[in-house]
Design a protein around this motif. Structure first.
Motif, PDB file in Angstrom:
ATOM      1  N   SER B 359      14.631   4.152  -1.456  1.00  0.00           N
ATOM      2  CA  SER B 359      15.306   3.203  -0.556  1.00  0.00           C
ATOM      3  C   SER B 359      16.712   2.922  -1.046  1.00  0.00           C
ATOM      4  N   LEU B 362      18.967   6.121  -0.643  1.00  0.00           N
ATOM      5  CA  LEU B 362      19.329   6.404   0.748  1.00  0.00           C
ATOM      6  C   LEU B 362      20.274   5.340   1.302  1.00  0.00           C
ATOM      7  N   ALA B 363      19.934   4.061   1.044  1.00  0.00           N
ATOM      8  CA  ALA B 363      20.736   2.977   1.619  1.00  0.00           C
ATOM      9  C   ALA B 363      22.115   2.931   0.969  1.00  0.00           C
ATOM     10  N   SER B 366      24.110   6.141   2.152  1.00  0.00           N
ATOM     11  CA  SER B 366      24.502   6.138   3.568  1.00  0.00           C
ATOM     12  C   SER B 366      25.505   5.023   3.841  1.00  0.00           C
ATOM     13  N   HIS B 431      19.991   8.986   8.401  1.00  0.00           N
ATOM     14  CA  HIS B 431      20.282   7.572   8.125  1.00  0.00           C
ATOM     15  C   HIS B 431      21.710   7.249   8.556  1.00  0.00           C
ATOM     16  N   SER B 492      19.962   0.819   6.825  1.00  0.00           N
ATOM     17  CA  SER B 492      19.275   1.966   6.229  1.00  0.00           C
ATOM     18  C   SER B 492      17.922   1.558   5.649  1.00  0.00           C
ATOM     19  N   LEU B 495      15.165   1.404   8.271  1.00  0.00           N
ATOM     20  CA  LEU B 495      14.839   2.562   9.118  1.00  0.00           C
ATOM     21  C   LEU B 495      13.451   3.103   8.790  1.00  0.00           C
ATOM     22  N   THR B 499      13.224   8.121   8.550  1.00  0.00           N
ATOM     23  CA  THR B 499      12.776   8.462   7.207  1.00  0.00           C
ATOM     24  C   THR B 499      11.474   9.240   7.261  1.00  0.00           C
TER      25      THR B 499
END
Lengths: 217, 562
Positions: B359, B362-363, B366, B431, B492, B495, B499
């Motif tokens: 998490s 990705l967050a 992005s 994302h 993100s 989401l 994902t």
């Protein structure tokens, strides 16, 4: 009209004082008789618009005010803006772009006039009154500045206000139009016997109004 | 200039390419064309399979009904509240309460709502405690009810903060202050006055956002898995199950289902547009009558009450998540657990720790990419002949106006064909598709509100546009840039479907793990995981605020409110 009656009629601002952050912004005690124009003058920042906000019932939370506003014998100081019966005209006409010219006037027209035919008739008559016959179906975006100002005036008058407040209403018009619209507004106010509170920084406005003048600041 | 041109091109690519490729990737197999699985003859068999699915019409009605109801009710509440209270103390207080709830992920809010209203939930415990009537949870289907009421409620409490913030951002363009005075001076009550004078312009400004809410609500999956009906489930959930079926032939069914979902969403949009027309007609008739509607206090109070209630539901839900995550034994009628312990947190499965890491990666990635892309595009625009937001902003809504399940599934098919599915970059790219629009929307207003004369002054000193950007504009806009990054981070984190579908199970996040727990029913683990999911976005905003405060520590005019 008897003398006692006329003494009660009009817009009375009794011992009005407005404070901002603890400092006195303005003090005023005045009576505006039906058909008379009280002009409030002064440079920007002296609280001219604050006075209108107080009389209209829109005063912001940062201000503290004392005094009474009495309109035709009715104390309206504590009333919400929509129950005061004071019509407002702004610098801009503020015509609603999603309605026709006629629709804009219908928005103003008092709900006391009932029935589609009677309402349409009232709007047609109002347009004729300011020389805009057959403008009812026009898009307000196609109007000239002077035409829009006249529609805005009639929208305000159709709501049957008991007084008028004008917030620099002519300042956005060019010089030639200004004179013409100004005369029209004062004539209409006199015709309906409305007391008028005019806020302006243009001495020509005050002169044309012909009434008492208060200088703030 | 030439290198800068790459930013808007990349932004356009991010917004359009995945959606276009995804739609192609779903339409072709829907009509029987998927050479990888050895089929290349066009046919309508897949649609016949979908139509033959039991309870399909009910699934469609659920998607339509809950989507339209959630959108209409949340918009109604927000409109009445703003109309009735704009500029008052009540408004300021509720705005402060509701705004942060925007960053609560849908899934966490849905779990919280479930803990609140379920038969074994907090409200029934309170009722049982007060009346002594219930010894055990009543046998009622409240969560996962067949009509989708719980699901609709879950959507409403989440869409209200979103629509409120969009409305607040749009209000300055409607001359609301003057219009409000004008309407009041004509004798109109607040609500009807607002409807006549401010709403037409306001709705024009927020319309795309409203339609995005409608599209999202008619095809939502995570909230539906947590709160929605199961027999049958809403259409989007069923498409997901077909897609995840071990039998690859079901891919065709899923693709046809995705096309059907697009049709259902378009139908919802058509119904909505007809509703817009009808509402506009009613307003014009009302305007003709001159009805002043001054006695609107009861309506105003109701609007404020519902607004406060929606915030209270989300907040209470978050508290219940926290409570369950540290609950020891907790028998039914007791409103509070017998004892508290951290054992749930201590024995958290390792998969959730890994998901937490995914998490964050990705967050974080992005959000940073989206901010870079947004700043580059805005700077390109600023140096172009026509600076200003322009019409290009509408393109931002493209990924938000297509049902996620439809194009994501097609994209997954395409990626798996390219051997790209399950790659970190693939997940990151999708994302970005959803993060970028929010980041740019959030940055656009402060970016264009910046006074260009600061730049002119520095240019006049003989400095280059790059110096203006790096040394003047960016530092001055540090706070909105950090806020936009935090918003992107929050988007993100929340989401679910992108994902799950593109990650092919290889990049589980806190969100996919939390939603996966919905069917299991361990409330303590759900509480801990969903709380973690809800806290991550707040962490992002907190860091953004701290950094902004640090940067402006000796600069009074740069602080919030200045």
């Amino acid at each position: 009209m008897s003398t006692t009656d006329s003494a009660e009629r009009g817009l009375i601002l009794r011992d009005v004082t407005i404070w901002l952050n603890g400092g006195t912004l303005l003090s005023l005690d005045a009576t505006v008789r039906p058909g008379e124009v009280l002009t409030v003058m002064g440079p920007s920042g002296v609280g001219k618009s604050t006075l209108l906000a107080f009389v209209g019932g829109f005063l912001g939370r940062d201000f503290r005010a004392e005094g009474r506003v009495i309109l035709n014998g009715r104390d309206i100081t504590a009333l919400p803006p929509d129950r005061r019966g004071i019509g407002l005209l702004f610098q801009d006409a503020l015509l609603l772009p999603h309605l026709s010219v006629g629709g804009n006037l219908m928005i103003g027209l008092s709900p006391d006039i009932k029935g589609g035919a009677a309402r349409r008739q009232a709007v047609t008559a109002a347009l004729a009154e300011v020389g805009l016959d057959a403008f009812a179906d026009r898009d307000p975006a196609t109007l000239s500045g002077g035409q829009a100002a006249r529609v805005a005036l009639m929208r305000t008058l159709l709501a049957r206000p008991e007084a008028l407040m004008l917030d620099e209403p002519f300042s956005r018009l060019d010089a030639a139009l200004r004179e013409q619209v100004r005369r029209l507004v004062f004539e209409e106010a006199a015709k309906y016997g409305l007391p008028v509170l005019l806020v302006t920084h243009d001495p020509a406005d005050a002169e044309a109004a012909g009434g008492p003048i208060v200088e703030l600041g | 200039m030439s290198a800068l041109r790459l930013f808007p091109i990349a932004a356009f690519f991010v917004l359009i390419a995945p959606v276009a490729a995804g739609l192609a990737g779903v339409f072709l197999p829907a009509f029987g064309y998927l050479p990888v699985l050895g089929r290349s003859a066009l046919s309508l068999d897949a649609f016949a399979d979908v139509m033959a699915m039991p309870g399909l019409s009910r699934s469609i009605l659920l998607s339509l009904g809950s989507g339209l109801a959630a959108t209409a009710i949340s918009l109604l509440v927000v409109t009445l509240f703003v109309a009735g209270w704009r500029g008052t103390r009540v408004f300021a207080a509720l705005e402060r309460l509701v705004s942060p709830l925007l960053s609560v992920p849908h899934a966490a809010a849905a779990f919280g709502l479930a803990f609140l209203i379920a038969p074994s939930g907090f409200l029934f415990r309170l009722g049982a405690e007060a009346t002594g009537l219930l010894e055990r949870p009543p046998d009622l289907l409240i969560v996962n009810d067949r009509l989708g009421i719980a699901m609709t409620l879950g959507l409403i409490v989440k869409e209200i903060p979103f629509l409120l913030l969009m409305t607040l951002a749009a209000l300055p363009q409607t001359r609301a202050g003057e219009m409000e005075r004008m309407a009041a001076s004509l004798g109109y009550g607040r609500i009807v006055g607002f409807v006549h004078t401010i709403l037409p312009a306001l709705y024009g400004q927020i319309r795309l956002a409203v339609l995005a809410v409608l599209v999202f609500s008619t095809s939502v999956v995570d909230v539906a898995l947590i709160l929605g009906p199961t027999t049958p489930a809403p259409l989007a959930v069923r498409i997901l199950t077909w897609q995840q079926d071990a039998d690859l032939a079901m891919h065709f069914t899923a693709a046809a289902g995705a096309v059907l979902q697009i049709g259902v969403t378009i139908l919802a949009l058509v119904i909505w547009l007809i509703g817009e027309r009808l509402f506009g007609f009613v307003c014009r008739v009302m305007a003709l009558s001159g009805w002043r509607a001054r006695a609107d206090m009861a309506m105003r109070q109701l609007a404020a009450f519902v607004m406060a209630l929606s915030a209270a539901i989300v907040l209470a839900g978050l508290c219940l998540l926290a409570l369950w995550s540290v609950a020891g034994p907790w028998r039914f009628p007791d409103p509070l657990p017998d004892s508290f312990s951290f054992s749930t947190w201590m024995r958290m499965p390792g998969s959730i720790a890994a998901a937490f890491g995914h998490s964050l990666m990705l967050a974080g990635a992005s959000a940073i990419l989206a901010v870079v892309l947004a700043l580059g595009s805005l700077e390109f625009r600023a140096r172009s002949g026509r600076p200003g937001p322009g019409r290009a902003l509408g393109v931002l809504y493209v990924p938000l106006l297509v049902p996620q399940i439809a194009f994501l599934f097609g994209l997954q098919i395409l990626f798996s064909y390219l051997g790209f599915d399950g790659a970190f970059l693939a997940v990151l790219l999708v994302h970005l598709v959803f993060v970028f629009p929010y980041v740019l929307l959030s940055l656009s207003d402060p970016w264009w509100a910046w006074d260009p004369r600061y730049g002119h002054a520095v240019r006049a000193l003989g400095r280059s546009p790059n110096v203006v950007f790096w040394r003047v504009r960016l530092p001055m806009l540090a706070r909105p840039v950090l806020t936009a990054a935090a918003l992107g981070f929050a988007v993100s984190i929340a989401l679910y479907l992108p994902t799950l579908v593109i990650g092919a199970g290889r990049w589980p996040t806190v969100t996919t793990e939390a939603v996966a727990l919905a069917s299991g029913g361990d409330p303590r683990l759900i509480g801990a995981t969903a709380l973690l999911q809800a806290l991550l976005p707040f962490l992002g905003f907190a860091i953004a605020a701290l950094v902004a405060a640090f940067l402006s520590r000796n600069r009074r005019l740069m602080r919030a409110g200045a």
